[in-house]
Design a protein around this motif. Structure first.
Motif, mmCIF file in Angstrom:
data_model
loop_
_atom_site.group_PDB
_atom_site.id
_atom_site.type_symbol
_atom_site.label_atom_id
_atom_site.label_comp_id
_atom_site.label_asym_id
_atom_site.label_seq_id
_atom_site.Cartn_x
_atom_site.Cartn_y
_atom_site.Cartn_z
ATOM 1 N N LEU A 163 -21.954 106.176 2.782
ATOM 2 C CA LEU A 163 -21.146 105.278 3.438
ATOM 3 C C LEU A 163 -21.764 104.078 3.773
ATOM 4 O O LEU A 163 -21.050 102.939 4.314
ATOM 5 C CB LEU A 163 -20.459 105.903 4.801
ATOM 6 C CG LEU A 163 -19.319 107.084 4.532
ATOM 7 C CD1 LEU A 163 -19.021 107.541 5.828
ATOM 8 C CD2 LEU A 163 -18.483 106.890 3.613
ATOM 9 N N GLN A 164 -23.025 103.885 3.748
ATOM 10 C CA GLN A 164 -23.959 102.606 3.957
ATOM 11 C C GLN A 164 -23.592 101.775 2.827
ATOM 12 O O GLN A 164 -23.900 100.432 3.026
ATOM 13 C CB GLN A 164 -25.318 103.005 4.453
ATOM 14 C CG GLN A 164 -25.526 103.502 5.629
ATOM 15 C CD GLN A 164 -26.911 103.845 5.674
ATOM 16 O OE1 GLN A 164 -28.010 103.983 5.034
ATOM 17 N NE2 GLN A 164 -27.355 104.648 7.041
ATOM 18 N N PRO A 183 -25.005 105.796 13.127
ATOM 19 C CA PRO A 183 -24.400 104.371 12.309
ATOM 20 C C PRO A 183 -25.020 103.270 13.600
ATOM 21 O O PRO A 183 -24.870 103.112 14.839
ATOM 22 C CB PRO A 183 -22.944 104.292 12.663
ATOM 23 C CG PRO A 183 -22.487 105.672 12.479
ATOM 24 C CD PRO A 183 -23.595 106.506 13.168
ATOM 25 N N ARG A 239 -18.136 103.826 9.434
ATOM 26 C CA ARG A 239 -19.189 104.762 9.678
ATOM 27 C C ARG A 239 -18.906 105.555 10.874
ATOM 28 O O ARG A 239 -19.215 106.912 11.079
ATOM 29 C CB ARG A 239 -20.467 104.356 9.416
ATOM 30 C CG ARG A 239 -21.040 104.059 7.898
ATOM 31 C CD ARG A 239 -22.281 103.635 7.889
ATOM 32 N NE ARG A 239 -22.554 102.146 8.366
ATOM 33 C CZ ARG A 239 -23.671 101.627 9.010
ATOM 34 N NH1 ARG A 239 -24.668 102.512 9.197
ATOM 35 N NH2 ARG A 239 -23.271 100.525 9.331
ATOM 36 N N ILE A 244 -23.660 110.058 5.289
ATOM 37 C CA ILE A 244 -23.848 108.905 6.083
ATOM 38 C C ILE A 244 -24.686 107.844 5.188
ATOM 39 O O ILE A 244 -24.346 106.622 5.213
ATOM 40 C CB ILE A 244 -24.607 109.329 7.160
ATOM 41 C CG1 ILE A 244 -23.746 110.105 8.332
ATOM 42 C CG2 ILE A 244 -25.076 108.054 7.888
ATOM 43 C CD1 ILE A 244 -22.580 109.507 8.845
ATOM 44 N N HIS A 269 -17.075 103.936 -1.289
ATOM 45 C CA HIS A 269 -18.391 103.319 -0.998
ATOM 46 C C HIS A 269 -19.259 103.772 -2.056
ATOM 47 O O HIS A 269 -20.253 102.853 -2.192
ATOM 48 C CB HIS A 269 -18.822 104.119 0.430
ATOM 49 C CG HIS A 269 -18.046 103.873 1.765
ATOM 50 N ND1 HIS A 269 -18.609 102.486 2.259
ATOM 51 C CD2 HIS A 269 -16.732 103.809 2.070
ATOM 52 C CE1 HIS A 269 -17.789 102.309 3.407
ATOM 53 N NE2 HIS A 269 -16.618 103.240 3.260
ATOM 54 N N ASN A 329 -17.582 98.311 7.111
ATOM 55 C CA ASN A 329 -18.470 99.280 7.146
ATOM 56 C C ASN A 329 -19.085 100.062 8.300
ATOM 57 O O ASN A 329 -18.909 101.291 8.299
ATOM 58 C CB ASN A 329 -19.511 98.748 6.059
ATOM 59 C CG ASN A 329 -20.383 99.813 5.873
ATOM 60 O OD1 ASN A 329 -21.296 100.167 6.642
ATOM 61 N ND2 ASN A 329 -20.228 100.308 4.546
#
Ligand code: SF4
Length: 315
Positions: A231-232, A143, A162, A228, A196, A158
């Motif tokens: 989750l962005q 991240p 992460r 990952i 997410h 956010n």
């Protein structure tokens, strides 16, 4: 709690390393987030041997491969910086970082949107700073954010989600590399992922349900990369509302008609952006512990980062 290791552009910690001898202290990073973080400061310009003060520099030329050049006397520092960055990245690889906070707009440390100029000094595009690009190319899953974007409450939440998820993933990987462990990790992150990106939630569910399709290491790599990536995506009000309604469904039997009405009203008020996310979450946490709902109790979504960061307190 063991502190999380994050890299950071050194000037953001208040270190006087900027070209003019100044710094860019960011109190949220040092005072608030700093309580949970062990910072690993990096100043590409000073660590590559440039003095303080020094001549300011900027990016020049092809936006795909810009040069790092001093503004007044036109000295090209690109090779020096790239050589140093390659060495530094090897050192950082053994530091087990869970993320990096970059200084925005810097020709070395800016992670995106850094201005690039023509040799005549006209803006021709934007890109990443020399060190920030090398770092992101090497650590694709880590991240990263810059201090400017972190002032936006949604981007801040956010990024921190992460970072904490990455830390939990690292801890899981170093303690339990079994498929059963992966299933347990996924189960506890289900609602967080759903908030997410429902698409990534479904892809991760399929991965975990078919573990024999891949070699063990490949399965873990695919899981981490998809997690990952998912989750962005920002956890929007709409997606959070879906998750809250899903959770409310667990209490159909236990709650009285009045309690159900109150819970629904709180979720609706969140959906109308009249109250922050922390309000329905607190009520649901209360019911989860009162009625001991095992599946919800283990959900990271209810407690993804320390309450003191107040990340869910904005409407
Ligand atoms: S922006 Fe980067 S290179 Fe510039 S002073 Fe800060 S840490 Fe050093």
């Amino acid at each position: 709690m063991e502190k999380i290791k994050l890299g950071i552009s050194s000037c953001l910690l208040g270190n006087p390393v900027r070209y003019d001898g100044g710094h860019k202290l960011d109190p949220f990073l040092t005072d608030t987030l700093g309580a949970y973080v062990e910072w690993v400061p990096v100043c590409p310009e000073v660590e590559s041997g440039l003095p303080v003060p020094r001549e300011a520099m900027h990016l020049v030329g092809d936006p795909e491969a810009p040069r790092l050049v001093t503004i007044r006397s036109n000295v090209d520092h690109t090779s020096r910086m790239l050589q140093w960055a390659n060495k530094k990245i090897k050192v950082l690889a053994s530091d087990n970082l869970c993320g990096f906070v970059f200084k925005s707009r810097s020709p070395n440390s800016g992670m995106r949107g850094v201005k690039i100029y023509s040799p005549e000094g006209k803006p021709v595009g934007t890109g990443s700073g020399i060190f920030a690009k090398a770092f992101q190319d090497r650590f694709k899953l880590l991240p990263v954010e810059d201090e400017g974007r972190l002032r936006d409450p949604a981007l801040r939440e956010n990024f921190i989600e992460r970072v904490f998820t990455f830390k939990r993933w690292r801890e899981f990987k170093s303690s339990d590399k079994t498929v059963g462990g992966l299933v347990a990790f996924h189960t506890s992150h289900k609602l967080l992922i759903m908030a997410h990106s429902p698409k990534h939630y479904s892809a991760l569910g399929k991965l975990v349900a078919n573990p024999k399709k891949y070699r063990r290491e490949e399965l873990f790599e695919r899981y981490c990369a998809t997690l990952i990536e998912g989750l962005q995506f920002l956890a929007t009000v709409k997606k959070n509302t879906n998750v809250l309604q899903h959770m409310a469904g667990y209490f159909k039997q236990q709650l009285s008609a009045d309690e159900k009405r109150e819970l629904l009203e709180v979720i609706t008020n969140y959906h109308r952006e009249l109250v922050p996310l922390i309000v329905p979450i607190t009520l649901l946490q209360h019911y989860v512990s009162t009625y001991n709902v095992e599946h919800l109790k283990q959900q990271v979504y209810l407690n993804p980062h320390p309450l003191e960061l107040m990340l869910r307190n904005h409407a």
